[in-house]
Design a protein around this motif. Structure first.
Motif, PDB file in Angstrom:
ATOM      1  N   UNK A 172     114.094  32.539 -79.835  1.00 59.30           N
ATOM      2  CA  UNK A 172     115.000  33.246 -81.007  1.00 59.30           C
ATOM      3  C   UNK A 172     114.049  34.463 -81.111  1.00 59.30           C
ATOM      4  N   UNK A 173     114.019  35.604 -81.780  1.00 59.80           N
ATOM      5  CA  UNK A 173     114.305  37.238 -81.575  1.00 59.80           C
ATOM      6  C   UNK A 173     113.057  37.422 -82.743  1.00 59.80           C
ATOM      7  N   UNK A 174     112.495  38.165 -82.381  1.00 56.44           N
ATOM      8  CA  UNK A 174     111.877  38.711 -83.635  1.00 56.44           C
ATOM      9  C   UNK A 174     112.038  39.168 -84.419  1.00 56.44           C
ATOM     10  N   UNK A 175     111.027  38.486 -85.193  1.00 58.18           N
ATOM     11  CA  UNK A 175     111.009  39.242 -86.787  1.00 58.18           C
ATOM     12  C   UNK A 175     110.416  39.908 -87.243  1.00 58.18           C
ATOM     13  N   UNK A 176     109.079  40.050 -86.710  1.00 55.15           N
ATOM     14  CA  UNK A 176     108.244  40.579 -86.958  1.00 55.15           C
ATOM     15  C   UNK A 176     107.810  41.394 -85.804  1.00 55.15           C
ATOM     16  N   UNK A 177     106.834  42.368 -85.375  1.00 54.45           N
ATOM     17  CA  UNK A 177     106.005  43.133 -84.121  1.00 54.45           C
ATOM     18  C   UNK A 177     104.763  42.685 -84.429  1.00 54.45           C
ATOM     19  N   UNK A 178     104.749  41.519 -83.580  1.00 53.57           N
ATOM     20  CA  UNK A 178     103.812  40.774 -84.127  1.00 53.57           C
ATOM     21  C   UNK A 178     102.540  41.380 -83.206  1.00 53.57           C
ATOM     22  N   UNK A 179     103.083  42.084 -82.010  1.00 52.16           N
ATOM     23  CA  UNK A 179     101.839  42.629 -81.054  1.00 52.16           C
ATOM     24  C   UNK A 179     100.842  43.666 -81.748  1.00 52.16           C
ATOM     25  N   UNK A 180     101.439  44.735 -82.883  1.00 50.30           N
ATOM     26  CA  UNK A 180     101.100  45.400 -84.405  1.00 50.30           C
ATOM     27  C   UNK A 180     100.775  44.650 -84.481  1.00 50.30           C
ATOM     28  N   UNK A 181     100.712  43.467 -85.210  1.00 47.59           N
ATOM     29  CA  UNK A 181     100.380  43.105 -86.180  1.00 47.59           C
ATOM     30  C   UNK A 181      98.639  42.162 -85.303  1.00 47.59           C
ATOM     31  N   UNK A 182      98.531  42.226 -83.609  1.00 41.12           N
ATOM     32  CA  UNK A 182      97.334  42.026 -83.305  1.00 41.12           C
ATOM     33  C   UNK A 182      96.526  43.077 -83.616  1.00 41.12           C
ATOM     34  N   UNK A 183      97.325  44.523 -83.224  1.00 46.23           N
ATOM     35  CA  UNK A 183      96.268  45.290 -83.181  1.00 46.23           C
ATOM     36  C   UNK A 183      96.494  45.912 -84.146  1.00 46.23           C
ATOM     37  N   UNK A 184      96.489  45.620 -85.520  1.00 48.50           N
ATOM     38  CA  UNK A 184      96.159  45.891 -86.569  1.00 48.50           C
ATOM     39  C   UNK A 184      94.750  45.126 -87.167  1.00 48.50           C
ATOM     40  N   UNK A 185      95.084  43.836 -86.881  1.00 54.65           N
ATOM     41  CA  UNK A 185      94.035  42.861 -87.596  1.00 54.65           C
ATOM     42  C   UNK A 185      92.282  43.271 -86.343  1.00 54.65           C
ATOM     43  N   UNK A 186      92.778  43.923 -85.362  1.00 57.58           N
ATOM     44  CA  UNK A 186      91.672  44.316 -84.422  1.00 57.58           C
ATOM     45  C   UNK A 186      90.992  45.702 -84.942  1.00 57.58           C
ATOM     46  N   UNK A 187      91.907  46.349 -86.045  1.00 62.11           N
ATOM     47  CA  UNK A 187      91.440  48.000 -85.996  1.00 62.11           C
ATOM     48  C   UNK A 187      90.313  47.235 -87.425  1.00 62.11           C
ATOM     49  N   UNK A 188      91.298  46.985 -88.012  1.00 66.62           N
ATOM     50  CA  UNK A 188      91.414  46.648 -89.050  1.00 66.62           C
ATOM     51  C   UNK A 188      89.365  46.424 -89.658  1.00 66.62           C
ATOM     52  N   UNK A 189      89.213  44.898 -89.065  1.00 66.98           N
ATOM     53  CA  UNK A 189      88.119  44.235 -88.408  1.00 66.98           C
ATOM     54  C   UNK A 189      87.276  45.560 -88.089  1.00 66.98           C
ATOM     55  N   UNK A 190      87.263  46.208 -87.065  1.00 64.82           N
ATOM     56  CA  UNK A 190      86.539  47.263 -86.424  1.00 64.82           C
ATOM     57  C   UNK A 190      86.042  48.318 -87.072  1.00 64.82           C
ATOM     58  N   UNK A 191      86.634  48.370 -88.117  1.00 63.44           N
ATOM     59  CA  UNK A 191      86.923  49.334 -89.137  1.00 63.44           C
ATOM     60  C   UNK A 191      85.924  49.100 -90.449  1.00 63.44           C
ATOM     61  N   UNK A 192      85.347  47.822 -90.491  1.00 61.85           N
ATOM     62  CA  UNK A 192      85.207  46.882 -91.863  1.00 61.85           C
ATOM     63  C   UNK A 192      83.700  47.403 -91.521  1.00 61.85           C
ATOM     64  N   UNK A 193      82.404  47.943 -92.136  1.00 62.19           N
ATOM     65  CA  UNK A 193      81.317  48.144 -91.952  1.00 62.19           C
ATOM     66  C   UNK A 193      80.518  46.957 -92.061  1.00 62.19           C
ATOM     67  N   UNK A 194      81.393  45.937 -92.932  1.00 63.46           N
ATOM     68  CA  UNK A 194      80.477  45.324 -93.489  1.00 63.46           C
ATOM     69  C   UNK A 194      80.342  44.484 -92.462  1.00 63.46           C
ATOM     70  N   UNK A 195      80.945  44.386 -91.497  1.00 64.45           N
ATOM     71  CA  UNK A 195      80.856  43.734 -90.173  1.00 64.45           C
ATOM     72  C   UNK A 195      79.575  43.560 -89.219  1.00 64.45           C
ATOM     73  N   UNK A 196      79.855  44.634 -89.567  1.00 70.82           N
ATOM     74  CA  UNK A 196      77.858  45.590 -88.867  1.00 70.82           C
ATOM     75  C   UNK A 196      77.996  45.965 -87.210  1.00 70.82           C
TER      76      UNK A 196
END
Length: 256
Positions: A11-35
């Motif tokens: 089935x074709x993708x309805x979303x860019x799951x690779x980009x979604x993963x990269x966004x998760x990684x970036x958001x976690x890295x930029x979250x100062x609360x994660x220390x």
């Protein structure tokens, strides 16, 4: 690595799951609360070849535990062989040791959890679907079974800080290596993972590991580490189809 090449396309993708993963990684890295803490990922692994490029790609961003849960594999000998290859890969890649990379980033050792083999678990969910084509409903049920079990382990570790007597910290995400295969639908796998995450109130990491040359990289790493690469997904039904297709190719070659 379970590549059954027939005429039915994933089935074709309805979303860019690779980009979604990269966004998760970036958001976690930029979250100062994660220390600076890396997220802990429980990564369902189907085999060493599929895991090779996935680990090479994301081990820098996550503290990973591999969960080799695959009751679909039709014999214990095949199950044990694939598990052994997965452990060998992790060791030969140097990922089973605590380490600090050239950028000074600490990496926890990657361990491999191998639950008791029980093929009956798969046969129970496959009842009535024995004649389904590859990538049909039987495969979707199999994906769900493996991801459901992965989420169960997340729940158990979160509650008890143990798995099979092994002390563990709670995981932040779960995911699967299955999306690296060009013959498996990342759309279906991500949709199932998201549904299970909602049911368990856990976080599923979206992925499409075949993107950006991931599948090709897995082939190169399989050659580099001399990995056993099977030509069927694991169950007796995919094995029978692979054998039929080999015979058809051989017969076609004979006629040429």
């Amino acid at each position: 690595m379970g590549e059954i090449f027939n005429n039915r396309k994933p089935e074709p993708n309805t979303r860019n799951y690779q980009q979604m993963m990269e966004n998760v990684i970036k958001e976690w890295h930029n979250d100062g609360k994660k220390n600076g803490r890396k997220p802990r990922l429980l990564l369902h692994s189907c085999c060493a070849p599929c895991s090779s490029a996935v680990l090479d790609h994301i081990s820098a961003f996550f503290d990973i535990t591999l969960f080799y849960y695959n009751p679909n594999i039709s014999t214990k000998a095949e199950f044990d062989h694939r598990a052994s290859e997965l452990k060998r890969l992790v060791h030969e890649m140097g990922l089973d040791q605590e380490r600090v990379d050239a950028d000074g980033i600490h990496h926890a050792p990657i361990s491999v959890l191998v639950p008791v083999y029980d093929h009956k678990e798969f046969l129970e969910i496959a009842k009535g679907h024995e004649k389904d084509p590859e990538r049909g409903e039987r495969c979707h049920l199999c994906y769900r079974q493996r991801l459901e079990k992965t989420a169960d382990v997340m729940d158990q570790v979160r509650a008890d800080h143990l798995y099979d007597g092994i002390p563990m910290e709670a995981f932040d995400y779960f995911c699967t290596t299955l999306t690296i295969s060009p013959m498996k639908s990342s759309e279906v796998l991500n949709r199932i993972g998201e549904e299970i995450a909602g049911e368990h109130q856990e976080a599923f990491l979206p992925s499409d590991f075949k993107k950006k040359g991931g599948y090709q990289h897995s082939i190169a790493l399989s050659r580099e580490y001399r990995l056993y690469r099977q030509d069927f997904c694991g169950c007796e039904y995919s094995k029978a189809q692979a054998e039929r297709e080999r015979r058809m190719r051989a017969e076609k070659e004979e006629k040429q």
